[in-house]
Design an enzyme around this catalytic site. Structure first.
Site, PDB file in Angstrom:
ATOM      1  N   GLU A  35       9.600   4.558   6.393  1.00  0.00           N
ATOM      2  CA  GLU A  35       9.058   3.895   5.219  1.00  0.00           C
ATOM      3  C   GLU A  35       9.856   2.658   4.811  1.00  0.00           C
ATOM      4  OE1 GLU A  35       6.513   6.776   2.523  1.00  0.00           O
ATOM      5  OE2 GLU A  35       8.610   7.409   2.539  1.00  0.00           O
TER       6      GLU A  35
ATOM      7  N   HIS B  75      13.836   5.547  -3.186  1.00  0.00           N
ATOM      8  CA  HIS B  75      12.618   6.319  -2.951  1.00  0.00           C
ATOM      9  C   HIS B  75      13.011   7.775  -2.772  1.00  0.00           C
ATOM     10  CE1 HIS B  75       8.746   7.637  -1.569  1.00  0.00           C
ATOM     11  NE2 HIS B  75       9.232   7.995  -0.396  1.00  0.00           N
TER      12      HIS B  75
ATOM     13  N   HIS C 170      11.593  12.228  -3.470  1.00  0.00           N
ATOM     14  CA  HIS C 170      10.480  13.178  -3.541  1.00  0.00           C
ATOM     15  C   HIS C 170      10.789  14.259  -4.578  1.00  0.00           C
ATOM     16  CE1 HIS C 170       9.228  12.250   0.929  1.00  0.00           C
ATOM     17  NE2 HIS C 170       9.243  11.171   0.154  1.00  0.00           N
TER      18      HIS C 170
ATOM     19  N   HIS D 273       3.460  12.784  -3.287  1.00  0.00           N
ATOM     20  CA  HIS D 273       4.475  12.211  -2.416  1.00  0.00           C
ATOM     21  C   HIS D 273       5.826  12.127  -3.117  1.00  0.00           C
ATOM     22  CE1 HIS D 273       5.511   8.565   0.417  1.00  0.00           C
ATOM     23  NE2 HIS D 273       6.525   9.383   0.279  1.00  0.00           N
TER      24      HIS D 273
END
Length: 284
Positions: free
Chosen positions: A117, A136, A138, A204
């Site tokens: 990603e 980023h 989760h 996500h």
């Protein structure tokens, strides 16, 4: 009587120098040598460990990046002995260009590769000049709250002032539960994000963008904290309501020295004190 004009060049003498070509704009300086990036690599590694310790990235998924110059960024990469974010070291943080190539020779030697990603990071950095760092993660409670239809709202006050202000400005949602693995999908996410610091990624996780690595992670922690509290309130049969406007107006700006610097020292201290339960609702 013959003679030579006063302004004539003697036979065989060199003529005037031709005009020099315009060299054009100066090339961008090369990034600092790898050893000079060492403190930044360490800072990103610590940020990854904070995300893991706080339960936002318990396994092997998630990453943090930092812009180095117009073409390069430091990002948490995948190595041949991947162990997850909780065990990130500076050696896992590599300098790459916006297309995922090595930022300096040999930077990706030894079996290292950027995360799948990477476009999630690079598209934010290409689009947002106000952003230097991207995190980023989760967080399970953030994903659960969104799937349950619970938006991140300013439901608390002095409990978490930066988080309340962040929520009051709006937390947009990218409605696709996809792996953001190319520029097309990353552009969709960035469009959903707009000019906000954080965007939720349905089914996500979240992406947090800021001027520093520390701030990008602290924003993510605040969103996770509000999501967890919201789930508790709803699970207990309560109803969520936004903080009253007059109370919002009374909340002071405690300043970056407290909101960011002190808060970050606290997170790093918790990392180094394993006897303190890390995965709690509040930051203390």
């Amino acid at each position: 009587m013959s003679g030579t004009p006063a302004d004539a060049q003697p036979s065989g003498a060199p003529g005037p120098e031709p005009p020099r070509p315009d060299p054009g704009p100066e090339p961008e300086p090369e990034p600092p040598p790898s050893r000079e990036l060492s403190p930044l690599r360490t800072a990103i590694a610590e940020a990854c460990r904070v995300l893991a310790a706080r339960g936002l990235a318990d396994g092997i998924l998630g990453h943090v990046s930092l812009r180095v110059d117009a073409r390069r960024l430091l990002v948490r990469c995948r190595g041949p002995e991947e162990r997850g974010l909780a065990y990130t070291t500076g050696a896992d943080v590599r300098l790459v260009d916006l297309d995922g190539g090595p930022g300096t020779p040999h930077e990706l030697d030894g079996g290292y590769a950027p995360p799948n990603e990477l476009p999630l990071h690079t598209e934010v950095l290409r689009t947002r000049s106000d952003v230097s760092a991207v995190a980023h993660a989760h967080p399970p409670d953030v994903v659960a709250a969104d799937l349950a239809g619970i938006a991140i709202r300013p439901v608390v006050g002095a409990f978490d002032i930066p988080g309340t202000r962040l929520a009051a400005g709006g937390i947009p949602v990218y409605p696709r539960g996809v792996l953001v693995r190319d520029r097309r999908l990353a552009a969709e996410m960035v469009a959903a994000m707009g000019d906000r610091p954080v965007v939720l990624l349905r089914a996500h996780g979240l992406t947090s963008a800021a001027g520093s690595v520390e701030q990008s992670v602290l924003q993510a922690l605040s969103v996770d904290r509000i999501a967890r509290l919201s789930l508790r309130v709803v699970g207990a049969g309560g109803e969520l309501s936004d903080l009253a406007e007059r109370d919002m107006a009374e909340l002071p700006d405690l300043g970056g020295a407290f909101n960011t610097a002190t808060a970050w020292r606290h997170e790093l201290a918790r990392l180094r004190e394993p006897t303190i339960p890390l995965n709690r609702v509040h930051g203390s």
